[in-house]
Design a protein around this motif. Structure first.
Motif, PDB file in Angstrom:
ATOM      1  N   SER A 200       0.824  -1.209   0.000  1.00 17.56           N
ATOM      2  CA  SER A 200       0.000   0.000   0.000  1.00 17.56           C
ATOM      3  C   SER A 200       0.858   1.259   0.000  1.00 17.56           C
ATOM      4  O   SER A 200       0.331   2.379   0.063  1.00 17.56           O
ATOM      5  CB  SER A 200      -0.925   0.004   1.223  1.00 17.56           C
ATOM      6  OG  SER A 200      -0.172  -0.135   2.421  1.00 17.56           O
TER       7      SER A 200
ATOM      8  N   MET B  69      -0.588  -4.724  -5.796  1.00 18.27           N
ATOM      9  CA  MET B  69      -1.767  -4.161  -5.156  1.00 18.27           C
ATOM     10  C   MET B  69      -2.812  -3.882  -6.244  1.00 18.27           C
ATOM     11  O   MET B  69      -2.628  -2.975  -7.062  1.00 18.27           O
ATOM     12  CB  MET B  69      -1.412  -2.878  -4.408  1.00 18.27           C
ATOM     13  CG  MET B  69      -2.616  -2.145  -3.822  1.00 18.27           C
ATOM     14  SD  MET B  69      -3.531  -3.124  -2.620  1.00 18.27           S
ATOM     15  CE  MET B  69      -2.435  -3.056  -1.215  1.00 18.27           C
TER      16      MET B  69
ATOM     17  N   ASN C 253      -4.049  -0.302  -7.070  1.00 19.74           N
ATOM     18  CA  ASN C 253      -3.129   0.664  -7.665  1.00 19.74           C
ATOM     19  C   ASN C 253      -3.583   1.018  -9.077  1.00 19.74           C
ATOM     20  O   ASN C 253      -3.074   1.966  -9.670  1.00 19.74           O
ATOM     21  CB  ASN C 253      -1.703   0.102  -7.716  1.00 19.74           C
ATOM     22  CG  ASN C 253      -0.913   0.386  -6.449  1.00 19.74           C
ATOM     23  OD1 ASN C 253      -1.161   1.364  -5.755  1.00 19.74           O
ATOM     24  ND2 ASN C 253       0.044  -0.474  -6.152  1.00 19.74           N
TER      25      ASN C 253
END
Length: 503
Positions: free
Chosen positions: A288, A344, A347
């Motif tokens: 993150s 992720m 993203n």
């Protein structure tokens, strides 16, 4: 907790050098979300020359509280090197290691915790999850079964066992239905309902399985109240950013970062495993860090990271510092690997910012049938504490969110430079693993390696919903899975049809 705090204060009055008392007070500060207070207490101990596993664990926990993932990982590894026999401290250590992506390393402290308190269900659950993520599926199932024997109403344990067991026991359906009826907590009811839905899938009772999901999500849906307009605004901002941001057409400078993005359950983990099987590629898991660093740098108002305002602000701002800070963090995890992967999925909304901040980065965007993605997301129980997944409590909201992603991904494919952005279809990877693997490696600037065809032998941990599936070779049973539903498929056609998406 008040009693513990009072006892710690009393201990310090008697002996100002009582390190254990300061550690207790630091732990209490963390539990109350008081990061500055916890930092002050930890520094106080460091200044006296004290060092211990518990102190390092607390330093890691407070770093997580302050969203400093790099510091948290560093202190967690330091705690692991010191070691502990205390089951409570060992359990905390396992948790921070897991949150840092060190799932294999988390197994040993979780084993210490479970051995020290064998009747503690939470410690048993943590150990089972770490084993599953590390690929030891047989031991993971054994631990989940032991957990259910210890605590028959452990909702998360039931769901994990239903998803992992190759052969459900005959009495599971009745036991879960009884538990569902007696459960009043919305999160526990949600979890048990997902376990019942999984049993329905195992029996190929597809619409009955979907009905269990509808019932399970009802209370949570009312509490969460997903905002469709916010999802539309985020997609709009990402589309505008892709069209207006100045992005270098080819990778320049540090080419190590590879981002794999897409909707959850769209094949991102499969592509990650294929690429990370290459000897020059290391996966860092789902970080993150980029979005958090972007938020900290641009300081948009409000607590949310996934927001239209942040994406808008990143479109023409100077975000080179974000890229440098991200590289520093990621490189510490990637070591000397010529390429490292950040997987992720969300993203995806920050792709233009990623390509601007990291001029050498490449982004791979997974696309999959929106009908299969709709069902896969509705079937998945995501972390209930994250607002990102608020759409997944309602079938219509899930269809709407999928449609927003499709709209954004279409715009990306038309706008972003092909030398740095690669859309790839999950169905194509399944149909032509060799050809699509060659395409992926060429895009990443890597030579062919046969290991990429044997991705299921990859020993790296997997901490996603696909942790079981990617331990097997490519299979086709997940294609067009939405058509197995009778009533459900018609619901999907109706909901996605509202946004012009047809089978």
């Amino acid at each position: 907790m008040r009693e513990a705090h009072a006892a710690a204060q009393q201990a310090l009055r008697v002996n100002p050098q009582a390190h254990e008392a300061v550690l207790v007070m630091a732990a209490i500060a963390i539990e109350h979300g008081n990061a500055p207070g916890a930092v002050k207490l930890c520094h106080l101990l460091r200044d006296t020359g004290h060092d211990s596993c518990w102190l390092a664990v607390l330093e890691a926990r407070v770093a997580l509280l302050m969203q400093d993932q790099e510091r948290a990982r560093e202190r967690a590894i330091a705690a692991l090197q010191i070691g502990t026999d205390d089951p409570q401290i060992a359990n905390q250590l396992g948790v921070v290691l897991s949150r840092g992506g060190w799932h294999e390393q988390a197994v040993a402290p979780f084993e210490t915790a479970a051995a020290g308190e064998p009747a503690n269900p939470d410690m048993r659950y943590n150990l089972a999850v770490a084993l599953q993520f590390s690929g030891d599926l047989t031991r993971a199932e054994q631990q989940f079964r032991t957990l259910i024997e210890l605590k028959p109403d452990h909702a998360k344990g039931w769901l994990a066992l239903a998803q992992l067991a190759k052969q459900p026991d005959e009495d599971w359906q009745d036991r879960l239905e009884a538990l569902f009826q007696q459960e009043r907590d919305p999160d526990a009811r949600l979890t048990v309902g997902h376990a019942l839905a999984r049993l329905g899938e195992d029996k190929e009772e597809w619409d009955a399985s979907l009905a269990w999901l509808d019932r399970a999500k009802q209370a949570k849906r009312a509490a969460v109240r997903h905002d469709r307009s916010s999802a539309e605004a985020i997609a709009d901002a990402a589309i505008t950013s892709a069209r207006e941001a100045l992005i270098a057409p080819k990778p320049e400078g540090d080419e190590r970062p590879l981002f794999i993005v897409g909707m959850p359950r769209s094949g991102t983990t499969l592509v990650e495993r294929i690429l990370s099987s290459h000897p020059k590629v290391r996966s860092l898991g789902e970080l993150s860090d980029f979005a958090i660093l972007l938020k900290q740098h641009l300081r948009t108002p409000g607590p949310l990271v996934l927001e239209a305002a942040l994406i808008d602000a990143a479109t023409d701002a100077d975000i080179g510092a974000v890229g440098r800070a991200y590289l520093e963090r990621a490189a510490a995890l990637g070591g000397d690997a010529p390429r490292f992967i950040d997987k992720m999925p969300f993203n995806a909304f920050f792709v233009p910012a990623i390509l601007r901040a990291l001029r050498g980065a490449r982004v791979i965007c997974l696309r999959r049938s929106p009908f299969d993605v709709l069902f896969a997301n509705y079937r998945q129980l995501f972390a209930t504490g994250f607002s990102y997944y608020s759409y997944a409590y309602d079938f219509g909201d899930t269809a709407h969110f999928v449609a927003q992603f499709e709209r954004m991904a279409d715009a990306y494919a038309q706008t972003l430079p092909t030398g740095r952005f690669l859309p790839i279809r999950y169905e194509d990877v399944i149909a032509d693993q060799r050809g699509q693997t060659e395409r992926l490696l060429q895009f990443c600037g890597l030579e062919w390696d046969d290991a990429c065809m044997r991705f299921h032998e990859n020993a790296q941990p997997v901490a996603t919903a696909s942790s079981v599936q990617v331990r097997s070779p490519i299979y086709t049973s997940s294609l067009e899975k939405w058509r197995r539903y009778d009533e459900g498929s018609q619901r999907a056609i109706t909901e996605l049809g509202k946004y012009g998406i047809t089978p």
